[in-house]
Design a protein around this motif. Structure first.
Motif, PDB file in Angstrom:
ATOM      1  N   THR A 163      -6.674   1.544  34.246  1.00 57.64           N
ATOM      2  CA  THR A 163      -6.769   0.517  35.272  1.00 57.64           C
ATOM      3  C   THR A 163      -5.355   0.306  35.813  1.00 57.64           C
ATOM      4  N   GLU A 164      -5.089  -0.809  36.459  1.00 56.47           N
ATOM      5  CA  GLU A 164      -3.771  -1.064  37.034  1.00 56.47           C
ATOM      6  C   GLU A 164      -2.730  -1.355  35.947  1.00 56.47           C
ATOM      7  N   SER A 216     -14.900  -0.303  34.606  1.00 53.41           N
ATOM      8  CA  SER A 216     -14.278   0.737  35.426  1.00 53.41           C
ATOM      9  C   SER A 216     -13.393   0.077  36.469  1.00 53.41           C
ATOM     10  N   HIS A 217     -12.500   0.875  37.062  1.00 56.07           N
ATOM     11  CA  HIS A 217     -11.600   0.356  38.096  1.00 56.07           C
ATOM     12  C   HIS A 217     -11.712   1.206  39.345  1.00 56.07           C
ATOM     13  N   THR A 226     -11.763  -4.286  39.658  1.00 52.26           N
ATOM     14  CA  THR A 226     -12.230  -3.909  38.325  1.00 52.26           C
ATOM     15  C   THR A 226     -13.627  -4.482  38.126  1.00 52.26           C
ATOM     16  N   GLU A 244      -8.342  -9.355  36.599  1.00 50.76           N
ATOM     17  CA  GLU A 244      -7.579  -8.833  35.471  1.00 50.76           C
ATOM     18  C   GLU A 244      -6.482  -9.783  34.989  1.00 50.76           C
TER      19      GLU A 244
END
Length: 673
Positions: A163-164, A216-217, A226, A244
């Motif tokens: 993810t980020e 999931s992103h 997300t 997030e």
């Protein structure tokens, strides 16, 4: 009453001795020059260096996983897009054979998830022996090595993805009580670099009775989001957008039974059931678009756009998102068609690729964030798989061939036909036929192998018959594929007609196709065999117990067979939405199609080959073992083969696949007239 063969579900020395005695007896029975030749021919196809290597574009490179005779477990590698479109020069990143040898593990590659924006790290998934349970490790693409202090997770069913901010979304086995009754993750966590996974905050936790929880992103620039998902059963999922920073969840207010995706400012739905909204009904099987903001606050019928509406003969097959639109494929009487729909206006245009009458097509975005370029693959039973590259728009597909799979068998004189049988309740059921023209036209009855699945809304469509072409068609056999109810060939209603108490319809459909093959002179009963695996193995079990008079032989692979115990074994609890719950009144109809409970000691049955894998952690090998033990006790003609690894696929590499296929074809050679 206690099942007297339940000990065959256990992983004990006694059980393994029982397995090996039968497996070795089967292999010894078929050993010899004929078997060795068949295995060698099949291995040459499966291990060929000139396969059509499909790739995925990430950054400036095409990534690919390749296996051949020298690298049976495979090479993860990359090349530039420019080279890939001409003559690829592959740069090997990870050698799975070498890794397994160094670590003393039977690793099977399960995929790589690359970190953005630099694509310099990857989360590598490795499956011990090909099982669903997997190990995840962080890999550095510059040093070509795993990181000692990187992200790592021990063997578990589940997933990990980026993810980020260099963090990962981890859905794993976190200890006691962290798995669902189906054996999948019950929660998902946000794991940040430099922290312990034990301390990672939980994003979403479900109930034990759920199937799985995941996350999931979406990395689309300007639309980064997300999502977390809680699958409450096999057909219903509650979807949330995740903040997030705060881990606050906002539910997506769309039907839980629908397939949901996001395309920029839009939510895309594939309906599984009719959707009644504001006095408007959107039909099951439709592809819809609505503003994403409405998905968060509540959908409004007037702002829902129908992109595709099903018909009695046409259903949605797949879709891919591009920068300016989506390309979706449909099946029209199980024949492929392709369309483009422009984002925002959702104006739909049919595209007309050059495609054989019974060939299948797949379209996927090269990089949906950067343009409208597409990969297109075409394939047919007698048409080798071809890769094309270009772009898609409302004006059509502007594509050119990149390369094709070499022809693996001599198809001279062979044809493909589509025919229709009539099931017991009057339903017309299509099936494909492949083989010599004279046999298919009924002029010279041939040995025929009838394949089927009929479950979980999975469609059986034409694909290049490389190994079956060499091992069966070239030897004069005919191959047939039945599109029975339970599958997805005609959309959700075709699937739902064979759910739970309607399961018998799938079996009646397959039996009707078998009878039609004999009635039209393609084959005779003593030359007709049936084959199926997994849910198709359950299909084979029912052909054996309910329609034995229709077949000369049956091949049953990685099967479900004990429908009283299935929900208590491995992932079986996740399939009760498909079959029913045997611990309730559902057992009344489940018992009727539980092959393990319908074998008669005095019955007359065709010879059967039952095959499974010790490492199958999806459908328990106990199903196959107990069924074989029962048939042996009754004195019926049964042969058994259990591979020690391979997971639900039944084989972990080309050599194992070649052996199992050679065994199938030699069994049929011996048993059919």
């Amino acid at each position: 009453m206690m099942d007297p063969r339940i000990w065959l579900e256990d992983s004990t020395e006694t059980t393994f001795e029982w397995v090996m005695a039968r497996t070795e007896r089967t292999l010894e029975s078929y050993g010899g020059s004929g078997f060795d030749t068949a295995k060698s021919e099949l291995f040459d196809i499966l291990s060929a260096k000139d396969k059509l290597d499909l790739g995925t574009l990430r950054g400036g490179y095409i990534y690919n996983f390749h296996t051949d005779g020298d690298n049976p477990r495979g090479l993860w590698r990359r090349t530039t897009l420019e080279d890939y479109l001409s003559e690829p020069v592959w740069d090997v990143l990870l050698d799975i054979d070498a890794l397994g040898a160094a670590e003393g593990e039977s690793w099977v590659f399960g995929g790589a998830n690359l970190r953005r924006p630099n694509f310099d790290r990857a989360l590598i998934t490795l499956k011990p022996g090909g099982s669903d349970a997997n190990v995840v490790r962080e890999f550095d693409l510059e040093t070509r090595s795993f990181l000692d202090d990187g992200y790592s997770a021990p063997a578990s069913k589940g997933s990990m993805s980026w993810t980020e901010n260099d963090s990962v979304l981890a859905a794993r086995d976190f200890g006691a009580g962290s798995l669902t009754d189906s054996g999948y993750p019950r929660s998902v966590r946000l794991w940040k670099r430099g922290t312990s996974i034990a301390d990672a905050p939980t994003i979403l936790e479900g109930e034990r009775e759920d199937i799985v929880v995941s996350a999931s992103h979406d990395f689309t620039p300007g639309y980064e989001r997300t999502f977390a998902a809680r699958a409450t059963d096999f057909r219903n999922t509650i979807l949330y957008e995740v903040d997030e920073e705060t881990l606050e969840l906002t539910e997506i207010l769309l039907p839980h039974s629908a397939g949901v995706g996001m395309v920029k400012d839009w939510a895309i739905l594939e309906l599984r059931y009719d959707w009644h909204l504001d006095g408007t009904t959107f039909a099951a099987g439709s592809l819809l678009a609505l503003p994403y903001a409405d998905a968060l606050t509540g959908p409004v019928a007037d702002r829902v756009v129908t992109i595709f509406a099903p018909t009695p003969h046409a259903s949605l097959a797949g879709l891919t998102e591009l920068q300016s639109g989506i390309v979706f494929t449909t099946l029209d009487n199980v024949r492929s068609r392709v369309y483009f729909a422009a984002i925002d206006t959702w104006e739909v245009t049919e595209l007309h690729p050059d495609l054989g009458e019974f060939d299948s097509i797949g379209v996927s975005a090269v990089d949906r964030e950067r343009g409208d370029d597409v990969w297109v693959t075409t394939t047919g039973f007698l048409t080798s798989t071809t890769l094309l590259y270009g772009s898609a728009s409302k004006d059509g597909l502007d594509i050119a061939q990149v390369r094709s799979t070499p022809e693996r068998f001599d198809a001279s004189g062979m044809v493909v036909r589509q025919r229709w049988a009539v099931s017991a309740d009057g339903t017309r059921v299509p099936y494909f036929l492949v083989g010599a023209r004279e046999a298919i036209d009924g002029g010279a009855p041939a040995r025929c192998l009838l394949d089927g699945y009929g479950g979980f809304e999975i469609s059986r469509t034409p694909g290049y018959a490389g190994t079956y072409g060499k091992g069966w068609l070239e030897k004069g056999g005919v191959y047939a594929v039945a599109n029975i109810r339970g599958g997805g060939e005609f959309g959700p209603s075709w699937h739902q007609a064979a759910l739970k108490e309607g399961r018998h319809r799938a079996y009646a459909d397959f039996a009707a196709v078998a009878a039609d093959l004999v009635a039209t002179g393609v084959t005779t009963v003593d030359r007709l065999a049936a084959i199926g695996g997994s849910n198709g193995g359950l299909l084979m079990g029912n052909m054996y117990t309910t329609y034995p008079e229709l077949f000369g032989a049956i091949v049953c692979r990685v099967p479900l067979l004990d429908m009283k115990r299935f929900s208590h074994l491995l992932a079986g609890a996740s399939w009760m939405d498909e079959y029913g719950n045997p611990d309730t009144d559902d057992w009344e109809f489940l018992q009727a199609y539980s092959p393990y409970h319908n074998v008669s000691a005095g019955g007359s049955y065709p010879p059967i080959l039952v095959m499974t894998s010790t490492k199958d952690d999806r459908v328990h090998p106990g199903h196959a073992r107990k069924f074989v033990a029962l048939l042996e006790e009754c004195g019926h003609d049964v042969e058994y083969y259990e591979n020690t690894e391979g997971g639900h696929a039944g084989a972990a590499d080309a050599e194992q696949s070649a052996l199992s296929l050679a065994l199938i074809f030699q069994f049929l050679e011996r048993r059919l007239a």
